[in-house]
Write a protein that holds these residues in place. Structure first.
Motif, mmCIF file in Angstrom:
data_model
loop_
_atom_site.group_PDB
_atom_site.id
_atom_site.type_symbol
_atom_site.label_atom_id
_atom_site.label_comp_id
_atom_site.label_asym_id
_atom_site.label_seq_id
_atom_site.Cartn_x
_atom_site.Cartn_y
_atom_site.Cartn_z
ATOM 1 N N ALA A 239 0.842 -1.192 0.000
ATOM 2 C CA ALA A 239 0.000 0.000 0.000
ATOM 3 C C ALA A 239 0.877 1.242 0.000
ATOM 4 C CB ALA A 239 -0.917 0.015 1.223
ATOM 5 N N GLU A 240 0.596 2.156 -0.922
ATOM 6 C CA GLU A 240 1.229 3.474 -0.934
ATOM 7 C C GLU A 240 0.145 4.508 -1.237
ATOM 8 O OE1 GLU A 240 5.449 3.652 -2.692
ATOM 9 O OE2 GLU A 240 4.479 2.024 -3.802
ATOM 10 N N PHE A 241 -0.101 5.354 -0.262
ATOM 11 C CA PHE A 241 -1.155 6.362 -0.347
ATOM 12 C C PHE A 241 -0.471 7.721 -0.339
ATOM 13 C CE2 PHE A 241 -4.788 8.460 2.226
ATOM 14 C CZ PHE A 241 -5.449 8.849 1.066
ATOM 15 N N PHE A 242 -0.669 8.527 -1.380
ATOM 16 C CA PHE A 242 0.111 9.752 -1.490
ATOM 17 C C PHE A 242 -0.554 10.752 -2.430
ATOM 18 C CE2 PHE A 242 1.588 6.409 -4.249
ATOM 19 C CZ PHE A 242 1.631 6.997 -5.495
ATOM 20 N N ILE A 243 0.021 11.949 -2.483
ATOM 21 C CA ILE A 243 -0.432 13.032 -3.354
ATOM 22 C C ILE A 243 0.722 13.416 -4.275
ATOM 23 C CG2 ILE A 243 -1.238 15.449 -3.418
ATOM 24 C CD1 ILE A 243 -2.395 15.001 -0.617
ATOM 25 N N ASN A 244 0.374 13.750 -5.529
ATOM 26 C CA ASN A 244 1.343 14.384 -6.416
ATOM 27 C C ASN A 244 2.335 13.414 -7.037
ATOM 28 O OD1 ASN A 244 1.769 16.990 -7.447
ATOM 29 N ND2 ASN A 244 3.686 17.192 -6.322
ATOM 30 N N TYR A 245 1.852 12.259 -7.472
ATOM 31 C CA TYR A 245 2.745 11.255 -8.054
ATOM 32 C C TYR A 245 3.205 11.673 -9.445
ATOM 33 C CZ TYR A 245 4.482 6.727 -9.621
ATOM 34 O OH TYR A 245 5.266 5.710 -10.093
ATOM 35 N N TYR A 246 4.513 11.609 -9.670
ATOM 36 C CA TYR A 246 5.075 11.907 -10.981
ATOM 37 C C TYR A 246 5.691 10.638 -11.578
ATOM 38 C CZ TYR A 246 4.686 16.913 -10.136
ATOM 39 O OH TYR A 246 4.214 18.171 -9.883
ATOM 40 N N GLY B 289 2.352 7.932 -17.106
ATOM 41 C CA GLY B 289 1.380 9.008 -16.955
ATOM 42 C C GLY B 289 1.799 9.956 -15.855
ATOM 43 N N ASN B 290 1.535 11.216 -16.056
ATOM 44 C CA ASN B 290 1.943 12.234 -15.112
ATOM 45 C C ASN B 290 0.709 12.705 -14.349
ATOM 46 O OD1 ASN B 290 3.576 13.962 -13.793
ATOM 47 N ND2 ASN B 290 3.883 15.384 -15.481
ATOM 48 N N PHE B 291 0.701 12.542 -13.032
ATOM 49 C CA PHE B 291 -0.486 12.840 -12.236
ATOM 50 C C PHE B 291 -0.153 13.802 -11.103
ATOM 51 C CE2 PHE B 291 -1.147 8.772 -14.255
ATOM 52 C CZ PHE B 291 -2.396 8.936 -14.826
ATOM 53 N N PRO B 292 0.282 15.018 -11.433
ATOM 54 C CA PRO B 292 0.586 15.978 -10.373
ATOM 55 C C PRO B 292 -0.671 16.477 -9.690
ATOM 56 C CG PRO B 292 0.697 17.057 -12.502
ATOM 57 C CD PRO B 292 0.479 15.590 -12.772
ATOM 58 N N GLN B 293 -0.527 16.822 -8.414
ATOM 59 C CA GLN B 293 -1.586 17.464 -7.624
ATOM 60 C C GLN B 293 -2.824 16.584 -7.424
ATOM 61 O OE1 GLN B 293 -1.170 21.134 -10.274
ATOM 62 N NE2 GLN B 293 -1.663 22.042 -8.301
ATOM 63 N N GLU B 294 -2.674 15.272 -7.551
ATOM 64 C CA GLU B 294 -3.805 14.363 -7.387
ATOM 65 C C GLU B 294 -3.537 13.358 -6.269
ATOM 66 O OE1 GLU B 294 -4.796 12.532 -11.089
ATOM 67 O OE2 GLU B 294 -5.380 14.420 -12.032
ATOM 68 N N LEU B 295 -4.621 12.758 -5.766
ATOM 69 C CA LEU B 295 -4.540 11.723 -4.744
ATOM 70 C C LEU B 295 -4.346 10.382 -5.443
ATOM 71 C CD1 LEU B 295 -4.777 11.678 -1.624
ATOM 72 C CD2 LEU B 295 -7.184 11.100 -1.916
ATOM 73 N N ASN B 296 -3.377 9.570 -4.964
ATOM 74 C CA ASN B 296 -3.007 8.334 -5.645
ATOM 75 C C ASN B 296 -2.885 7.170 -4.668
ATOM 76 O OD1 ASN B 296 -1.874 9.236 -8.609
ATOM 77 N ND2 ASN B 296 -1.492 10.805 -7.065
ATOM 78 N N TYR B 297 -3.001 5.954 -5.238
ATOM 79 C CA TYR B 297 -2.775 4.727 -4.476
ATOM 80 C C TYR B 297 -2.051 3.728 -5.363
ATOM 81 C CZ TYR B 297 -3.506 0.369 -1.956
ATOM 82 O OH TYR B 297 -3.304 -0.826 -1.310
ATOM 83 N N ASN B 298 -0.982 3.091 -4.824
ATOM 84 C CA ASN B 298 -0.187 2.114 -5.567
ATOM 85 C C ASN B 298 -0.053 0.815 -4.794
ATOM 86 O OD1 ASN B 298 0.305 3.993 -7.517
ATOM 87 N ND2 ASN B 298 2.497 4.182 -7.141
ATOM 88 N N VAL B 299 -0.097 -0.295 -5.521
ATOM 89 C CA VAL B 299 0.434 -1.578 -5.060
ATOM 90 C C VAL B 299 1.579 -1.893 -6.008
ATOM 91 C CG1 VAL B 299 -0.012 -4.023 -4.695
ATOM 92 C CG2 VAL B 299 -1.789 -2.341 -4.171
ATOM 93 N N ASN B 300 2.812 -1.939 -5.488
ATOM 94 C CA ASN B 300 3.994 -1.961 -6.349
ATOM 95 C C ASN B 300 4.534 -3.372 -6.550
ATOM 96 O OD1 ASN B 300 5.773 -0.008 -7.751
ATOM 97 N ND2 ASN B 300 7.358 -1.055 -6.554
#
Length: 372
Positions: free
Chosen positions: A131-138, A143-154
């Motif tokens: 689980a990775e919960f964060f904002i502003n993933y580049y 895909g470039n997702f600045p200024q957004e709320l994101n969730y990753n399973v890596n």
């Protein structure tokens, strides 16, 4: 005396509603809702310490982060470089869970990790993550997702190359620095490829897009050396991704919270309020603009002239926004109330305030009075 009688009547109304199991009425001024702690395994209000007030057997250690003024008491302040709060032991994120927190961003020019449980290589961050919960993933490759709320399973590929996995972002909302926001993540069946992910920002459930879909089952292997962090993704230098700003009221539940429960967490720190925004006096009479601050979602508000027994203007529906009402020109002493009605249950209350306008004549610009 009038105010004391009104409070007693409201108390009796609330008591009867609770006794007979009716739905909750609208929140009064300054009233905070009941918050369920069922399944709350982590709760860090960050009021001068990192004692876990949740039910899980977890402790926390602070590296670099400091305490500062938060939205509910104190908060944890992260420098965006190498600060983090480490949870011991790590928190397995294999089933259903909900994460919520209040966040205040100081600088948007980097990844802003809110919470992570992840494995990691010795010198890079490219291990597995549950689980990775964060904002502003580049990530320009995916895909470039600045200024957004994101969730990753890596999904780890190798310690020197790239990584993939399942990645999600919240739609139709972008963050900016300089203000508090309530954020929440709900994940159902996390270790399953068909997991369900949803985001909640302030008072609203946001639509979710999965922008990368790659097998991630290895991320849940018992052989991984997982660690858990608040305000960071790892403790590997240059790959910490420390939050740049403040985190307050961090909670992690081992179940899916309802939207109503998330709203209750929001209003716990931002209760409804009322203010007089502007006074206007002239030779004819007075008028006032009245503001309902942080109006409650699912509630209709309207201004009521109690002296003349009539509604002034139209009802307005709340939704974590500020609502504005105007009394119009008043030429004789008049009292006003704000009434609130739950749109689902029709339960009505009078907000605990009296707005009294006392016009003055003869060119003297004496302002209206407000009684709370």
């Amino acid at each position: 005396m009038k105010k004391a009688v009104k409070i007693l009547l409201l108390f009796l109304v609330f008591s009867l509603l609770n006794l007979f199991g009716f739905a909750q009425c609208p929140l009064d001024i300054g009233q905070t809702p009941n918050v369920s702690n069922t399944g709350q395994i982590l709760y860090f209000p960050f009021n001068g310490n990192v004692t876990n007030q949740g039910s899980g057997s977890y402790t926390a250690t602070v590296s670099g982060a400091t305490y500062t003024t938060g939205i509910c008491g104190q908060a944890m302040d992260f420098d965006g470089l190498n600060d983090y709060v480490k949870i011991n032991p790590f928190v397995p994120m294999t089933g259903n869970f909900t994460i919520s927190a209040w966040v205040y961003i100081d600088n948007m020019q980097q990844n802003l990790a809110i919470f992570a449980t992840r494995d990691q290589c010795a010198t890079t961050y490219r291990g597995y993550s549950q689980a990775e919960f964060f904002i502003n993933y580049y990530n320009t490759a995916q895909g470039n997702f600045p200024q957004e709320l994101n969730y990753n399973v890596n999904q780890h590929q190798n310690c020197t190359g790239y990584s993939a996995g399942d990645r999600y972002n919240a739609q139709n909302y972008t963050f900016s620095a300089g203000s508090w926001h309530f954020v929440a993540l709900k994940v159902q069946n996390n270790s399953n490829e068909s997991r369900i992910v949803s985001f909640y920002i302030d008072c609203q459930l946001r639509s979710t897009t999965q922008y990368l879909n790659y097998p991630s089952s290895a991320s849940f292997s018992s052989s991984n050396n997982n660690k858990s962090y608040i305000g960071a993704s790892s403790d590997v230098p240059s790959y910490i991704y420390s939050f740049n700003g403040k985190i307050d009221e961090f909670r992690l539940f081992n179940r899916i919270l309802t939207n109503t429960e998330l709203q209750n967490l929001y209003y716990k720190c931002k209760p409804v309020d009322v203010a007089i925004n502007k006074y206007i006096g002239n030779c004819t009479g007075d008028s006032a603009n009245i503001e309902v601050i942080n109006s409650q979602i699912g509630v209709s508000y309207y201004l009521y002239d109690s002296t003349n027994q009539q509604t002034v203007g139209s009802a307005q529906t709340g939704g974590c926004s500020n609502l504005f009402f105007s009394t119009g020109l008043i030429i004789s002493p008049t009292n006003f109330y704000i009434k609130a009605v739950d749109v689902n249950t029709s339960c009505l209350i009078i907000l605990d305030t009296i707005i009294s306008l006392n016009p003055n004549y003869g060119g003297s610009l004496q302002y209206d009075t407000l009684e709370l």
